[in-house]
Write a protein that holds these residues in place. Structure first.
Motif, mmCIF file in Angstrom:
data_model
loop_
_atom_site.group_PDB
_atom_site.id
_atom_site.type_symbol
_atom_site.label_atom_id
_atom_site.label_comp_id
_atom_site.label_asym_id
_atom_site.label_seq_id
_atom_site.Cartn_x
_atom_site.Cartn_y
_atom_site.Cartn_z
ATOM 1 N N ARG A 264 -10.784 100.561 58.667
ATOM 2 C CA ARG A 264 -11.131 101.257 57.427
ATOM 3 C C ARG A 264 -12.188 102.322 57.672
ATOM 4 N N GLN A 265 -13.180 102.018 58.504
ATOM 5 C CA GLN A 265 -14.221 103.007 58.794
ATOM 6 C C GLN A 265 -13.648 104.210 59.537
ATOM 7 N N ARG A 266 -12.681 103.986 60.389
ATOM 8 C CA ARG A 266 -12.039 105.095 61.103
ATOM 9 C C ARG A 266 -11.272 105.997 60.137
ATOM 10 N N VAL A 267 -10.591 105.389 59.193
ATOM 11 C CA VAL A 267 -9.876 106.197 58.193
ATOM 12 C C VAL A 267 -10.875 106.995 57.349
ATOM 13 N N LEU A 268 -11.991 106.372 56.966
ATOM 14 C CA LEU A 268 -13.014 107.073 56.190
ATOM 15 C C LEU A 268 -13.564 108.266 56.961
ATOM 16 N N LEU A 269 -13.834 108.069 58.254
ATOM 17 C CA LEU A 269 -14.335 109.182 59.056
ATOM 18 C C LEU A 269 -13.287 110.277 59.169
ATOM 19 N N ALA A 270 -12.032 109.901 59.326
ATOM 20 C CA ALA A 270 -10.963 110.900 59.382
ATOM 21 C C ALA A 270 -10.915 111.707 58.087
ATOM 22 N N GLY A 289 -11.230 107.254 67.078
ATOM 23 C CA GLY A 289 -10.831 106.064 67.813
ATOM 24 C C GLY A 289 -9.361 105.708 67.710
ATOM 25 N N PHE A 290 -8.568 106.536 67.028
ATOM 26 C CA PHE A 290 -7.138 106.246 66.943
ATOM 27 C C PHE A 290 -6.405 106.647 68.222
ATOM 28 N N GLY A 291 -6.993 107.576 68.964
ATOM 29 C CA GLY A 291 -6.438 107.938 70.265
ATOM 30 C C GLY A 291 -5.421 109.050 70.213
ATOM 31 N N THR A 292 -4.356 108.878 69.440
ATOM 32 C CA THR A 292 -3.291 109.883 69.358
ATOM 33 C C THR A 292 -3.074 110.309 67.913
ATOM 34 N N ALA A 293 -2.522 111.511 67.758
ATOM 35 C CA ALA A 293 -2.227 112.003 66.412
ATOM 36 C C ALA A 293 -1.219 111.117 65.708
ATOM 37 N N ALA A 294 -0.270 110.580 66.483
ATOM 38 C CA ALA A 294 0.747 109.707 65.881
ATOM 39 C C ALA A 294 0.116 108.438 65.331
ATOM 40 N N ALA A 295 -0.826 107.865 66.087
ATOM 41 C CA ALA A 295 -1.503 106.657 65.611
ATOM 42 C C ALA A 295 -2.352 106.954 64.381
ATOM 43 N N LEU A 296 -3.032 108.096 64.372
ATOM 44 C CA LEU A 296 -3.821 108.491 63.199
ATOM 45 C C LEU A 296 -2.931 108.639 61.975
ATOM 46 N N ARG A 297 -1.808 109.347 62.129
ATOM 47 C CA ARG A 297 -0.905 109.545 60.989
ATOM 48 C C ARG A 297 -0.394 108.209 60.461
ATOM 49 N N HIS A 298 -0.050 107.311 61.361
ATOM 50 C CA HIS A 298 0.483 106.012 60.952
ATOM 51 C C HIS A 298 -0.544 105.222 60.142
ATOM 52 N N GLN A 299 -1.756 105.095 60.659
ATOM 53 C CA GLN A 299 -2.778 104.301 59.969
ATOM 54 C C GLN A 299 -3.272 105.001 58.709
ATOM 55 N N PHE A 300 -3.352 106.325 58.742
ATOM 56 C CA PHE A 300 -3.786 107.091 57.581
ATOM 57 C C PHE A 300 -2.805 106.904 56.427
ATOM 58 N N PHE A 301 -1.521 106.968 56.749
ATOM 59 C CA PHE A 301 -0.513 106.808 55.700
ATOM 60 C C PHE A 301 -0.520 105.383 55.156
ATOM 61 N N ARG A 302 -0.687 104.405 56.039
ATOM 62 C CA ARG A 302 -0.744 103.011 55.583
ATOM 63 C C ARG A 302 -1.916 102.784 54.635
ATOM 64 N N ALA A 303 -3.039 103.431 54.902
ATOM 65 C CA ALA A 303 -4.235 103.208 54.094
ATOM 66 C C ALA A 303 -4.226 104.013 52.801
ATOM 67 N N LEU A 304 -3.729 105.253 52.855
ATOM 68 C CA LEU A 304 -3.885 106.163 51.720
ATOM 69 C C LEU A 304 -2.574 106.625 51.103
ATOM 70 N N GLY A 305 -1.462 106.346 51.746
ATOM 71 C CA GLY A 305 -0.187 106.757 51.173
ATOM 72 C C GLY A 305 0.105 108.230 51.297
#
Length: 321
Positions: A264-270, A289-305
């Motif tokens: 959650r903190q990583r998504v907030l920082l993003a 800390g997500f490492g790759t753009a694909a991982a960021l997009r995946h977790q960002f979408f899961r958290a925020l839609g």
């Protein structure tokens, strides 16, 4: 077929939310080949009502009896709706609307009126993120979905704050009269006929919580090293605890696990970097800390839609994407 619509008001109604309902259902657009609704503004508390804007009042000749003929009854938001009482005859009328097969729709805090009528029990619903805790406290049998713009639990439709009322109204038009009608109304209003994502992307982000008795220092370290991977064993060593004790204390003091907390903190920082900088998605993925753009997009979408690029466009304009 949706033909007859009524907006029912109480003292303290918000003009914008009422205006949304009037704009979608109250205008004659027959010259464009669009349906015309038999629309009425109804008062549940006398012929003249105050609004939350000083010096701005609303008057109408229609009372609660007008709800008997409506296919759709809408309750716009209002000041103090979350903490006030409601006329018993209004609550009975709303129950009767549902019992005879018509629909009710709330905009933002109007959902508290539906709750008082018993229409949320066992149903999925939503409300503005600021009211989620209070709605859950008052109506524990409601199944609250806090991250969405609206919930269609036919015949009860609920929407989140302010502009989410537009989304819900257009959804009903789309459902009853097809996408062409909904798209035409949206085009006239200069709004998207359907918005991506949910209201999670608009929630005001609190400062990181580090007021914890035994894991506070570790939280501060985690906040400053979001780009690093750390195991529970490593975090427990920093807290001078066994991994099992650390995991238990962490859950007790934060309400979640170390993995979910740091995610959650990583998504907030993003979110902060997307709003405030022009850094690339790849850079933000590494920094958070997500490492790759694909991982960021995946977790960002899961958290925020929504996606990082869409989020940046929402908060900084299309030129920033």
């Amino acid at each position: 077929m949706l033909k007859n619509v009524a907006a029912v008001l109480l003292d303290g109604v918000h003009p914008f939310e009422l205006g949304v309902v009037c704009e979608v259902f109250g205008l004659d657009r027959s010259d464009e080949g669009l349906p015309v609704y038999d629309f009425a503004v109804v008062s549940a508390e006398g012929p003249s009502l105050s609004t939350h804007v000083p010096g701005f009042s609303v008057s109408t000749p229609y009372d609660i009896d007008r709800l008997d003929e409506a296919d759709l009854v809408i309750v716009p938001a209002g000041s103090t709706y979350a903490v006030r009482g409601y006329p018993p005859e209004l609550l009975a009328a709303l129950r009767q609307v549902v019992d005879r097969g018509a629909r009710v729709l709330s905009v933002c805090s109007g959902v508290f009126v539906l709750g008082a009528a018993g229409l949320l029990d066992g149903r999925r619903c939503t409300v503005h993120w600021q009211h989620v805790d209070e709605l859950a406290r008052q109506y524990p049998r409601a199944i609250i979905q806090p991250d969405v713009l609206y919930v269609d639990e036919d015949p009860v439709i609920t929407s989140a704050g302010t502009a989410a009322g537009i989304d819900a109204c257009l959804h009903i038009v789309r459902k009853e009269q097809g996408p062409e009608v909904a798209n035409s109304i949206a085009r006239r209003m200069v709004v998207p006929p359907h918005r991506d994502g949910g209201q999670a992307q608009y929630v005001e982000r609190p400062l990181p919580r580090s007021q914890c008795d035994t894991v506070g220092e570790v939280l501060v370290w985690m906040e400053h090293h979001l780009d690093r991977e750390a195991t529970v064993e490593q975090l427990a060593a920093r807290a001078r605890m066994s991994p099992r004790t650390f995991a238990r204390r962490f859950q007790q003091e934060t309400g979640t696990t170390p993995y979910r907390w740091i995610l959650r903190q990583r998504v907030l920082l993003a979110q902060e970097l997307l709003e405030a900088t022009d850094e690339t998605i790849d850079f933000i993925a590494g920094r958070t800390g997500f490492g790759t753009a694909a991982a960021l997009r995946h977790q960002f979408f899961r958290a925020l839609g929504t996606t990082p690029n869409a989020y940046r466009r929402t908060f900084r304009g299309p030129q920033a994407a």
